[in-house]
Design a protein around this motif. Structure first.
Motif, short mmCIF file in Angstrom:
data_model
loop_
_atom_site.label_atom_id
_atom_site.label_comp_id
_atom_site.label_asym_id
_atom_site.label_seq_id
_atom_site.Cartn_x
_atom_site.Cartn_y
_atom_site.Cartn_z
N LEU A 1 21.42 -10.43 23.56
CA LEU A 1 22.93 -10.63 23.75
C LEU A 1 23.99 -9.58 24.03
O LEU A 1 25.03 -10.00 24.33
CB LEU A 1 23.51 -11.49 22.60
N TYR A 2 23.46 -8.46 23.85
CA TYR A 2 24.28 -7.03 24.33
C TYR A 2 23.42 -5.96 24.70
O TYR A 2 22.49 -5.64 24.22
CB TYR A 2 25.25 -6.67 23.10
N GLU A 3 24.10 -5.28 25.85
CA GLU A 3 23.02 -4.44 26.54
C GLU A 3 22.87 -3.13 25.86
O GLU A 3 21.56 -2.40 25.69
CB GLU A 3 23.53 -4.29 27.86
N ASN A 4 23.84 -2.68 25.29
CA ASN A 4 23.66 -1.31 24.50
C ASN A 4 23.26 -1.42 23.03
O ASN A 4 23.96 -1.06 22.36
CB ASN A 4 24.99 -0.47 24.76
N THR A 5 22.12 -2.32 22.73
CA THR A 5 21.78 -2.61 21.90
C THR A 5 20.62 -1.57 21.33
O THR A 5 19.55 -1.41 22.08
CB THR A 5 21.38 -3.73 21.52
N ILE A 6 20.46 -1.15 20.19
CA ILE A 6 19.28 -0.46 19.52
C ILE A 6 18.72 -0.93 18.18
O ILE A 6 19.41 -1.28 17.36
CB ILE A 6 19.51 1.09 19.25
N CYS A 7 17.67 -1.78 18.46
CA CYS A 7 16.94 -2.21 17.27
C CYS A 7 16.09 -1.46 16.30
O CYS A 7 15.30 -0.66 16.95
CB CYS A 7 16.02 -3.58 17.87
N CYS A 8 16.50 -1.58 15.27
CA CYS A 8 15.76 -0.74 14.15
C CYS A 8 14.99 -1.84 13.37
O CYS A 8 15.36 -2.58 12.75
CB CYS A 8 16.69 0.03 13.41
#
Length: 395
Positions: A233-240
């Protein structure tokens, strides 16, 4: 001369750990069966047999030199590719191994992600209630952590206060869904609104605002709950991410940082994480654990006990009179304390009943307390009369 900053921290240990340590000490005196320890989020179900079988197979058949060698700085290529493939299959993404950085669980992923996108003096925003370790994670980078007060009626994002706090110095937003300690899952509507606000502010400020999504409880979502994959849902996401909760591997310290392929400088951020490791001493998780975790990327432990325990606690505690927002996932719930001073409520009244619960002040949400119900269902059922007795002390 020793470092005064870390010296001062020795007197400011985790409140959760203090309750956990007390429970173990008291249990040694009166028997652990007489302690109702709801303090810590330590998974109570076994790892899938697939993982155990794969570990045995690796130890019996793999070249020992390869098995116990250093892995590359970014993690084993086979594991990174397997993680990317799994995410793509499950969530309709287009990750490659170049978007994946293997870490020592979510804590390490967060430490790297924060260092990738902030510098001294920058600002990171998070939302109460939040995991207390966010403070050292953020301040350790030189950035400032700003905490948005909770909307205690829903525990969704308090957008009014959030928008007041946005400014050009904000480089990252740190979220946790499903949430520790509330158990609430941010809905698609919540994440969509957050994403729209961030895109508008990126244009206004002229720089990206990264959404760092802390997701160790991503797989622990209860029936019928809306739980979007946030990177979608959001381009500038970093998943941890961490495998500690989903497949009950907290001791193996294995997880990853996954940078959305649509993120600005996506592949560069992963390369930067490898360089950050040189400063943090991270230097990759064990090769054998990376190899073995490939076998359970699309599996979980039997997580059903957590929903069973939630249903019992929510039904019985609300019957007694406790007020809370029903959890949508995790193995936590966050009821209102029966007095404004949740510390007194937990440290004195509950503890005298050998009921070990954690005050909400630790999560910057006073007046509440956390129940960590990753315990046996038998313990949950036996604790209900104690919660009722505790309620009657105040009502």
């Amino acid at each position: 001369m020793i470092n005064e900053f870390y010296k001062d921290m020795t007197g400011k240990g985790s409140v959760i750990r203090q309750f956990f340590d007390y429970a173990n000490k008291k249990g040694a005196e009166i028997g652990m069966e007489n302690i109702y320890n709801f303090s810590i989020g330590n998974p109570s179900v076994p790892v899938p047999q697939t993982f155990t079988d794969r570990m045995i197979e690796l130890l019996q058949t793999e070249d020992p030199v390869k098995l116990h060698s250093y892995s590359p700085s970014l993690g084993l290529p086979s594991t990174r590719q397997a993680v990317a493939d799994s995410l793509n299959k499950r969530f309709g993404m287009n990750y490659t191994m170049d978007h994946i950085f293997m870490t020592s669980a979510a804590a390490s992923a967060l430490a790297h992600a924060l260092r990738c996108v902030t510098k001294d003096g920058d600002e990171v925003i998070t939302f109460a209630p939040y995991f207390p370790e966010y403070v050292p994670y953020v301040t350790g980078t030189g950035a400032k952590l700003t905490v948005i007060p909770a909307d205690i009626t829903t525990f969704q994002i308090n957008f009014e206060e959030f928008e007041k706090s946005l400014n050009p110095n904000v480089q990252a937003i740190l979220i946790n869904s499903p949430n520790n300690p509330s158990g609430i899952v941010y809905s698609t509507a919540t994440i969509t609104k957050l994403a729209d606000i961030l895109r508008a502010k990126e244009k206004e400020y002229g720089h990206p605002i990264y959404l760092i999504s802390d997701e160790p409880y991503r797989e622990i979502v209860f029936a019928g709950v809306d739980a979007p994959f946030i990177s979608k849902l959001y381009e500038n996401t970093i998943c941890c991410y961490s495998f500690s909760k989903s497949v009950s591997l907290p001791g193996e310290r294995i997880g990853y940082m996954a940078v959305n392929p649509a993120c600005e400088d996506a592949k560069l951020l992963v390369l930067m994480a490898g360089q950050i490791s040189r400063f943090t001493g991270h230097n990759c998780p064990p090769s054998i654990i990376q190899m073995a975790v490939e076998s359970v990327l699309d599996q979980t432990s039997d997580l059903s006990i957590y929903e069973t325990n939630k249903n019992i606690l929510y039904k019985e505690l609300t019957r007694i009179g406790y007020e809370m927002v029903e959890p949508g996932g995790t193995f936590y719930m966050f009821p209102r304390a029966l007095t404004e001073d949740a510390n007194e409520f937990c440290w004195r009244a509950a503890k005298e009943l050998n009921l070990i619960i954690v005050p909400g002040d630790s999560f910057l949400c006073p007046g509440h307390f956390r129940i960590s119900y990753c315990v046996t269902t038998d313990m949950v059922e036996k604790a209900i009369p104690l919660f009722e007795k505790l309620y009657k002390l105040y009502r």
